[in-house]
Design an enzyme around this catalytic site. Sequence first.
Site, PDB file in Angstrom:
ATOM      1  CG  ASP A 422      -1.943   1.073   1.152  1.00 24.95           C
ATOM      2  OD1 ASP A 422      -2.296   1.655   0.276  1.00 24.95           O
ATOM      3  OD2 ASP A 422      -2.571   1.385   2.426  1.00 24.95           O
ATOM      4  CD  GLU A 425      -0.488   5.411  -3.824  1.00 30.23           C
ATOM      5  OE1 GLU A 425      -1.233   4.301  -4.183  1.00 30.23           O
ATOM      6  OE2 GLU A 425       0.148   5.754  -2.903  1.00 30.23           O
ATOM      7  CG  ASP A 573      -7.843   3.877   0.990  1.00 29.33           C
ATOM      8  OD1 ASP A 573      -7.830   2.766   1.204  1.00 29.33           O
ATOM      9  OD2 ASP A 573      -6.901   4.929   1.214  1.00 29.33           O
TER      10      ASP A 573
END
EC number: 3.2.1.20
Length: 877
Positions: A422, A425, A573
Amino acid sequence: MLGSLLLLAPLAGAAVIGSRADTQQCPGYKASNVQENDRSLTADLTLAGKPCNTYGTDLHNLKLLVEYQTDERLHVKIYDAEERVYQVPEKVTPRVDSGDGSSKDSALKFEYEEEPFSFTVKRDDEVLFDSSAENLIFQSQYLKLRTWLPENPYLYGLGEHTDPLRLSTTNYTRTFWNRDAYGTSANSNLYGTHPVYYDHRGESGTHGVFLLNSNGMDVFIDKTADGKQYLEYNALGGIFDFYFFTGSNPKEASIEYSKIVGLPAMQSYWTFGLHQCRYGYRDVYQVAEVVYNYTKAGIPLETMWTDIDYMDRRRVFSLDPDRFPLEKMRELVGYLHDHDQHYIVMVDPAVSVSDNGAFNRGLEQDVFLKTQNGSLYKGAVWPGVTAYPDWFHPDIQDYWNSEFSTFFNAETGVDIDGLWIDMNEASNFCPDPCTDPERYSSENNLPPAPPPVRSSSPRPLPGFPADFQPSSASRSQKRIVKAKVGLEGRDLLNPPYKIRNEAGSLSNKTINTGIVHAGEGYAEYDTHNLYGTMMSSSSREAMQYRRPEVRPLVITRSTYAGAGRDVGHWLGDNFSKWEHYRISIAEGLAFASMFQVPMVGADVCGFAGNTTEELCARWASLGAFFTFYRNHNEIGNIGQEFYVWPTVAESARKAIDIRYRLLDYIYTSFYKQSQTGEPFLQPVFYLYPEDENTFSIDLQFFYGDAILVSPVPDKGLTSVDAYFPDDIFYDWYTGTPVRGHGANITLSNIDITHIPLHIRGGSIIPIRSSSAMTTTELREKSFQLIIAPGLDGTASGSLYLDDGDSLEQKATLEVEFEYRKGVLHIDGKFELHASLVESVTLLGQGKGGSRARREDGTKKTIQTNLELSKPTEIKLE
């Protein structure tokens, strides 16, 4: 070599920030020295007039390379003559072989105009791509190319986004700049970059255009003032590296795309079971209680997950010694494994800057990003001040492998079965410019305070170990000039052209784009969109390093084109809203069928906000018909495990019963995609490519070729207007034939625990005779075959079996089923022993024999007890 933070001035001669209108005066290029043969074309491209220097400096000399790679694929590459401009590294996106295609055999034809240079790509004299819409621009920090499109085109792709499956063609922008996109808002850039679009033109076929470019980019789809349709690329750098591919239908086009970016990884059998997670499980006892509650409720739970709660102060490769102590974690994992269940935890990329093993070892090996002055580049996320691994560093894989093999050691650590990555990015909570991450972390309570410590479970958990029962008592890196790495002198922090990044500046809430990576010296400015995918490939390799014989499951948030070679993807999310329930369908279909990331699914029942009983019940059914099926929500919200509400529990049990009985059908189709690229999850138009009514449908979909899924779309509804193409279908539950005529049919009285499913005529589906509590138990069940004859009275299907887990298979079962003229034909490869086929059910009207049992005149079942060990024929009528 390490990365550095460079604050570079714009190239000499570059103009101040211009506007989109300024670019219309740019001179374009002139083609010369054209060399052409049957397989390729090359040319020199020279600036055709005075430089306009709109968003940087115009490059005077370019090269053109055209390759007829296969009959269905054309490669068009426009790049700088000196090859100094950044190109996507081959280690991230391996290039396909140039092939042995030829212009005379190719379905795609390349034509060009010399001055101003433009090109067209045609298929059977139909123009697919026409860059004459505006002059080509190739500047130091800005690339622009516009193509004409037909009126009212059917366009798809250009992910990641939560917009409709069919892209808008008016005033529409798709921005590629990966970001931590909490809430996954529409019309914004999200976690991943997939710069490929599909243009479906009905009977004439489907083609795709993939731009291999990882720079920040805007893609505009709009009309000119006089109503002409166009698509326009506006990139912050890189080159134009186009792959054009075509198929007679969208499914074939998707297969062609897989040949460019790579085939998706095959997954283990168990990964298609139900997964449960939550951010906010307070300790190992609560995790164990959730496992127990699923068993008690009779809801099959295959894999339990733990979010960052298990970490010591949110630090990766650590355990909270009070709430998730090692001995208890090992007992939990041991319990799961003893019961044929699995365990997964999260690992983020950012490493806490503190006195801990992962940081100290990384610092010693010098594998973190650094600034120009040799200091550690720091951000701030969950553990507070953090350092970031440099995935380009030559020693990064050794570091990552070592951390995994130590912390997740089967004998001494947490023996996980899969991995969740997670925040890659990469996310950085500290806003740009992040000059004081220590202060930011302190002022924002990072890491957050953990919950109070409990010494034992608050209630008995029968079957768990006694411990789970209630208690009775330094250097810097300068930029090196190399080929294909990037031009010197660019402003890597504030480029003149501003893409429509929802987060604002390029560096805001992420890694500073002035960082230069180790190894070849790539700039974060150019490679930002690759960070998550590079973490994915390194993490897959690290998982394989610790378990070299089995397929590693890695689920990631951030992706780039081709990520499916290594990982699956969850959709981020989302919110516990009906809108997000609906948009998960289109987004999942795009990843699975168009981007070749078939292991995909949303957070079932929603991640953010409180779900409702009705929404969660509907979503429990819908989620069962994605490949990746996980319930997950956020800390501070109400619990939403499927057993919390009776109706949700019933909905989950019913949906999982169907999913598990279909698991070999899923596994077979997924295997086929891993071998050929043929999609499993598909939009309706993939199977009915000439029915224009299907081209915009994104609330129904096909689960493989055989099952049409038509979920109830909104709150309070007990009916759905489902579209049935001109074909024969059969109700999954009753076997009743439904003759589609290319129109909607209202399906009524749909209970909250029910999801409408229909079998497409022409299909043979292998199912298990009953469901089970685990996939291991399921594999012991016998088979049944469902035959759903098509309009021509025939049907076909297949079954693939292996050991379910190994990377290399010693024996497999690969069976083809065909039904025609009342006879079932079974043929194939029979290396692996399989369970018996205990019965065959024939749907539709027909004459039965002495062994036939009729149900409402719509189907008959014949008991067979057939062993799948050799070619066989069975007469059914």
